[in-house]
Design an enzyme around this catalytic site. Structure first.
Site, PDB file in Angstrom:
ATOM      1  N   ARG A 122       8.326  36.205 -65.353  1.00 47.84           N
ATOM      2  CA  ARG A 122       9.455  35.452 -65.915  1.00 47.84           C
ATOM      3  C   ARG A 122      10.308  36.251 -66.882  1.00 47.84           C
ATOM      4  O   ARG A 122      11.435  35.872 -67.179  1.00 47.84           O
ATOM      5  CB  ARG A 122       8.922  34.197 -66.614  1.00 47.84           C
ATOM      6  CG  ARG A 122       8.210  33.299 -65.634  1.00 47.84           C
ATOM      7  CD  ARG A 122       7.373  32.267 -66.361  1.00 47.84           C
ATOM      8  NE  ARG A 122       8.157  31.202 -66.923  1.00 47.84           N
ATOM      9  CZ  ARG A 122       7.689  30.372 -67.845  1.00 47.84           C
ATOM     10  NH1 ARG A 122       6.469  30.510 -68.315  1.00 47.84           N
ATOM     11  NH2 ARG A 122       8.443  29.411 -68.315  1.00 47.84           N
ATOM     12  N   GLN A 128      15.151  35.250 -63.621  1.00 52.31           N
ATOM     13  CA  GLN A 128      15.360  34.023 -64.396  1.00 52.31           C
ATOM     14  C   GLN A 128      15.937  32.867 -63.590  1.00 52.31           C
ATOM     15  O   GLN A 128      15.598  31.716 -63.831  1.00 52.31           O
ATOM     16  CB  GLN A 128      16.158  34.329 -65.651  1.00 52.31           C
ATOM     17  CG  GLN A 128      15.225  35.052 -66.605  1.00 52.31           C
ATOM     18  CD  GLN A 128      15.816  35.442 -67.925  1.00 52.31           C
ATOM     19  OE1 GLN A 128      16.911  35.016 -68.274  1.00 52.31           O
ATOM     20  NE2 GLN A 128      15.104  36.263 -68.635  1.00 52.31           N
ATOM     21  N   ASP A 131      13.133  30.836 -61.937  1.00 49.89           N
ATOM     22  CA  ASP A 131      12.033  30.431 -62.814  1.00 49.89           C
ATOM     23  C   ASP A 131      11.779  28.917 -62.780  1.00 49.89           C
ATOM     24  O   ASP A 131      12.281  28.158 -63.616  1.00 49.89           O
ATOM     25  CB  ASP A 131      12.330  30.914 -64.245  1.00 49.89           C
ATOM     26  CG  ASP A 131      11.140  30.737 -65.160  1.00 49.89           C
ATOM     27  OD1 ASP A 131      10.146  30.110 -64.741  1.00 49.89           O
ATOM     28  OD2 ASP A 131      11.211  31.214 -66.306  1.00 49.89           O
ATOM     29  N   SER A 134      10.108  27.331 -65.970  1.00 50.17           N
ATOM     30  CA  SER A 134      11.031  26.978 -67.052  1.00 50.17           C
ATOM     31  C   SER A 134      11.875  25.763 -66.669  1.00 50.17           C
ATOM     32  O   SER A 134      12.048  24.847 -67.484  1.00 50.17           O
ATOM     33  CB  SER A 134      11.972  28.143 -67.384  1.00 50.17           C
ATOM     34  OG  SER A 134      11.274  29.127 -68.089  1.00 50.17           O
ATOM     35  N   TYR A 227       3.588  35.248 -74.026  1.00 46.17           N
ATOM     36  CA  TYR A 227       2.787  34.028 -73.903  1.00 46.17           C
ATOM     37  C   TYR A 227       1.687  33.994 -74.942  1.00 46.17           C
ATOM     38  O   TYR A 227       1.326  35.017 -75.513  1.00 46.17           O
ATOM     39  CB  TYR A 227       2.104  33.977 -72.528  1.00 46.17           C
ATOM     40  CG  TYR A 227       3.026  33.662 -71.410  1.00 46.17           C
ATOM     41  CD1 TYR A 227       3.537  32.384 -71.260  1.00 46.17           C
ATOM     42  CD2 TYR A 227       3.405  34.629 -70.496  1.00 46.17           C
ATOM     43  CE1 TYR A 227       4.394  32.076 -70.230  1.00 46.17           C
ATOM     44  CE2 TYR A 227       4.256  34.334 -69.459  1.00 46.17           C
ATOM     45  CZ  TYR A 227       4.746  33.051 -69.335  1.00 46.17           C
ATOM     46  OH  TYR A 227       5.584  32.760 -68.312  1.00 46.17           O
TER      47      TYR A 227
END
Ligand code: NAD
Length: 402
Positions: A122, A128, A131, A134, A227
């Site tokens: 990601r 993006q 994704d 998200s 993360y």
């Protein structure tokens, strides 16, 4: 021959659909053929006729599977579907490869090309637009904020009326990634007093920019790629003990904490649940068959505790706002298709930094190194670029130079 994308009807309980009519129209314009299983869009309020108008063909499930170059789904299709697929066909969706490696093995054995959105790298900027985690977390965070206000027995905003003044609700959001930030924004817009907490200190700025208070514990943990990492047993116990104090001071606790590919961390202990005041509402966005963030939460169920607190297992929030969630999901699918379409053919470059990670399986092999590591397989190294062969003439020249 045109690339054929088939969209299947999801299992009961999943309201989203993998392609929206709007994206179908764009794909058809770009020479794809789109097949939609009858009724696939119904639970997202997209009727078959709208797909037909967009240029798709509405067919039965068997034909959608048989004709597909690639099948787009939201969740893992059932065994019967996989059994009907042939070697070389592709499947794209949220396939849970990190937590269901038996499914991955089955796909590899059948030589199905599987693209799993959970594996998308990601942080690569080109990825993006693809994704899904998200886009769906953003929908889920908004919806859980609304659902919390709807479930809570009191006002969210402060209300000054002739009949008295109501205090604003105190909302605490645990886990302030994509979903948590949307939940904070929604609860703020509804007038609640909001605070947020995350194990990643980098989250502070984002929480504060939404006008919420950021809470910290003595435990912090940032892992790979921005993360959170999994905490040790000691860190978990320390964090849980510190969170108990925050939880007791709030009326609504929304939890969204995840560690990719692992069981969600337990943030609200049984002690916190047992001691919660009557009317306290826990909304657990992490509730799943793997467990959740709140002790005793059950996916898809609302549990009332003996002391009158409620725990809502809110793991399916994106599916509860199906039309918006499907619109975004479809755009993510379209972005992947655009990326692997070379002159009207799907070309999967297993050494590409995005495609090579998104691919769970290709031609019978497990491709993604992240998945390989979970499956305890050795790392796959990119192929060495081949040495260009020296043409015979040049070889003669070379000899002559000696
Ligand atoms: P996620 O759904 O995996 O987790 C949700 C949140 O839970 C995260 O903020 C995580 O830090 C938090 N969490 C995990 N364990 C916790 C614990 N024990 N206690 C408290 N909180 C805990 O994460 P996400 O929302 O998908 O993304 C998280 C972050 O990843 C983003 O905020 C961003 O920094 C990064 N990200 C970057 C990109 C990009 O670069 N394009 C895209 C997506 C996400």
């Amino acid at each position: 021959m045109a690339i054929t994308i088939s969209v299947l009807k999801e299992a009961p309980g999943e309201n989203r659909v993998a392609l929206s009519p709007d994206v179908v129209r764009k794909l058809v314009k770009n020479d794809y053929q789109v097949l939609i299983e009858q009724g696939a869009g119904e639970r997202s309020f997209y009727r078959d006729v709208v797909y037909t108008e967009a240029g798709a063909k509405v067919v039965d499930r068997a034909e959608a599977i048989m004709q597909a170059t690639v099948i787009a789904t939201i969740a893992q299709p059932d065994d019967a579907t996989i059994d009907q697929m042939k070697a070389g066909q592709a499947l794209i969706g949220l396939l849970s490869p990190l937590t269901d490696t038996d499914f991955v093995k089955k796909l590899a054995a059948k030589k199905i090309t599987a693209l799993a959105f959970e594996l998308l790298p990601r942080t690569v900027s080109r990825a993006q637009t693809m994704d899904v985690l998200s886009s769906q977390a953003s929908v889920a965070g908004y919806k859980v904020g609304l659902m919390a206000a709807d479930h809570f027995s009191r006002y969210f905003p402060m209300m000054i009326t002739a009949a008295g003044t109501a205090k604003p609700a105190k909302v605490l959001v645990l886990g302030t990634g994509v979903a948590g930030l949307q939940a904070i924004g929604t609860a703020k817009r509804l007038g609640a007093m909001v605070s947020g907490y995350d194990i990643r200190p980098a989250s502070r700025g984002e929480v504060e920019s939404l006008g919420a208070t950021f809470l910290t514990t003595s435990v912090s943990a940032t892992g790979e790629g921005g993360y959170a990492r999994q905490l040790t047993e000691e860190e978990t116990a320390q964090q849980q003990a510190e969170l108990e104090g925050f939880i007791a001071q709030n009326n609504v606790i929304i939890t969204t904490a995840q560690v990719p590919g692992r069981r969600p961390p337990l943030l609200v202990t049984q002690k916190s649940v047992d001691e919660a005041k009557t009317g306290t509402l826990f909304m657990d966005l992490a509730a799943s068959d793997l467990g959740g963030n709140v002790a005793g939460s059950k996916p898809g169920e609302t549990v009332t505790t003996p002391n009158g607190a409620e725990i809502v297992g809110a793991g399916d929030m994106a599916s509860q706002l199906p039309a918006s969630a499907s619109d975004m999901y479809a755009k993510n699918v379209q972005a992947v298709l655009n990326d692997v379409n070379e002159d009207g053919k799907l070309v999967f470059d297993i050494d590409d930094e995005v495609v090579g990670e998104l691919l769970a399986t290709y031609d019978g092999e497990i491709i993604s190194n992240r998945l390989r590591s979970v499956m305890e397989l050795p790392e796959r190294k990119p192929a060495e670029p081949e040495e260009p062969e020296t043409p015979a003439e040049d070889q003669d020249d070379a000899k002559g130079a000696d």
